[in-house]
Design a protein around this motif. Structure first.
Motif, PDB file in Angstrom:
ATOM      1  N   SER A  44      57.396  24.797  47.643  1.00 46.00           N
ATOM      2  CA  SER A  44      56.199  24.724  48.478  1.00 46.00           C
ATOM      3  C   SER A  44      56.087  23.410  49.240  1.00 46.00           C
ATOM      4  CB  SER A  44      54.942  24.985  47.646  1.00 46.00           C
ATOM      5  OG  SER A  44      54.825  24.059  46.607  1.00 46.00           O
ATOM      6  N   CYS A  49      51.996  24.696  56.123  1.00 44.98           N
ATOM      7  CA  CYS A  49      50.733  25.422  56.147  1.00 44.98           C
ATOM      8  C   CYS A  49      50.558  25.948  57.564  1.00 44.98           C
ATOM      9  CB  CYS A  49      49.563  24.514  55.758  1.00 44.98           C
ATOM     10  SG  CYS A  49      47.968  25.300  55.998  1.00 44.98           S
ATOM     11  N   SER A  56      52.330  20.388  54.207  1.00 47.75           N
ATOM     12  CA  SER A  56      52.966  21.412  53.396  1.00 47.75           C
ATOM     13  C   SER A  56      51.867  22.234  52.739  1.00 47.75           C
ATOM     14  CB  SER A  56      53.858  20.767  52.332  1.00 47.75           C
ATOM     15  OG  SER A  56      53.057  20.181  51.325  1.00 47.75           O
ATOM     16  N   ILE A  57      52.243  23.384  52.214  1.00 48.19           N
ATOM     17  CA  ILE A  57      51.228  24.216  51.561  1.00 48.19           C
ATOM     18  C   ILE A  57      50.722  23.556  50.288  1.00 48.19           C
ATOM     19  CG2 ILE A  57      52.030  26.371  52.580  1.00 48.19           C
ATOM     20  CD1 ILE A  57      53.394  27.037  49.910  1.00 48.19           C
ATOM     21  N   SER A  60      47.707  21.278  51.514  1.00 50.04           N
ATOM     22  CA  SER A  60      46.639  21.882  52.297  1.00 50.04           C
ATOM     23  C   SER A  60      45.622  22.603  51.415  1.00 50.04           C
ATOM     24  CB  SER A  60      47.239  22.879  53.288  1.00 50.04           C
ATOM     25  OG  SER A  60      46.216  23.561  53.965  1.00 50.04           O
ATOM     26  N   ALA A  65      47.145  28.652  52.751  1.00 54.11           N
ATOM     27  CA  ALA A  65      48.080  27.823  51.984  1.00 54.11           C
ATOM     28  C   ALA A  65      48.012  28.197  50.507  1.00 54.11           C
ATOM     29  CB  ALA A  65      47.764  26.346  52.178  1.00 54.11           C
ATOM     30  N   LYS A  66      46.805  28.449  50.009  1.00 54.89           N
ATOM     31  CA  LYS A  66      46.669  28.868  48.606  1.00 54.89           C
ATOM     32  C   LYS A  66      47.375  30.201  48.397  1.00 54.89           C
ATOM     33  CE  LYS A  66      43.533  29.937  44.917  1.00 54.89           C
ATOM     34  NZ  LYS A  66      42.276  29.730  44.297  1.00 54.89           N
ATOM     35  N   LEU A  68      49.907  31.357  50.046  1.00 53.84           N
ATOM     36  CA  LEU A  68      51.356  31.112  50.061  1.00 53.84           C
ATOM     37  C   LEU A  68      51.821  30.473  48.754  1.00 53.84           C
ATOM     38  CD1 LEU A  68      51.896  29.919  53.729  1.00 53.84           C
ATOM     39  CD2 LEU A  68      52.877  31.930  52.666  1.00 53.84           C
ATOM     40  N   ARG A  69      51.020  29.557  48.206  1.00 51.52           N
ATOM     41  CA  ARG A  69      51.392  28.955  46.910  1.00 51.52           C
ATOM     42  C   ARG A  69      51.453  30.035  45.829  1.00 51.52           C
ATOM     43  NH1 ARG A  69      47.650  24.807  48.607  1.00 51.52           N
ATOM     44  NH2 ARG A  69      46.043  25.699  47.246  1.00 51.52           N
TER      45      ARG A  69
END
Length: 155
Positions: A44, A49, A56-57, A60, A65-66, A68-69
């Protein structure tokens, strides 16, 4: 007393600003397995983001972004390799999601532009230095010296 108060204020401001730079990963997102969490953070940290675009995610707080994490962690739990997780995210969101673009035929211009800019700038400076060189001085010819002498005698 005033200097001590100012110092305390600066320290407090530094702590507050430093806390803002902390990673945005929430405690409920963290994997129980430290090795898997380390892998998730590695992956990550290289993903952009899509809302912030310069973070980066991991850094962010944006809802995307959350998401994607969480996708990264779900794919790791499913047994994907680090490259497999990255490929999954790229296939879903495009290469723009990568903070470090790949070196491929379609990104050559992106990678070569800084080099071309430096080379063109150096060439331009070289050309300017050649053009700006002063012309060699030459003395007055005999007829010019005679004209100057005549003008000086008249006065």
């Amino acid at each position: 007393m005033s200097a001590a108060r100012t110092l305390r204020g600066l320290l407090l401001a530094g702590l507050v600003l430093g806390a803002g730079a902390a990673q945005a990963v929430q405690p409920d997102e963290v994997l129980k397995d430290p090795a898997m969490e380390h892998r998730a953070r590695e992956i990550s940290s290289g993903l952009r983001c899509l809302v912030c675009q310069n973070q980066s995610i991991d850094d962010s707080d944006a809802p995307l972004a959350k998401d994607l994490r969480l996708i990264v962690r779900e794919r790791l739990k499913a047994g994907d390799s680090n490259q497999g997780v990255e490929d999954y995210v790229v296939n879903r969101y495009g290469e723009f999601v990568l903070l470090r673009p790949v070196l491929a035929l379609h990104t050559v211009l992106l990678w070569l532009t800084p080099l071309l800019a430096v080379l063109l700038g150096g060439f331009g400076i070289w050309r300017l230095s050649r053009r700006a060189a002063p012309a060699p001085e030459r003395g007055l010819s005999a007829s010019e010296q005679a004209d100057v002498a005549a003008l000086l005698r008249r006065e």
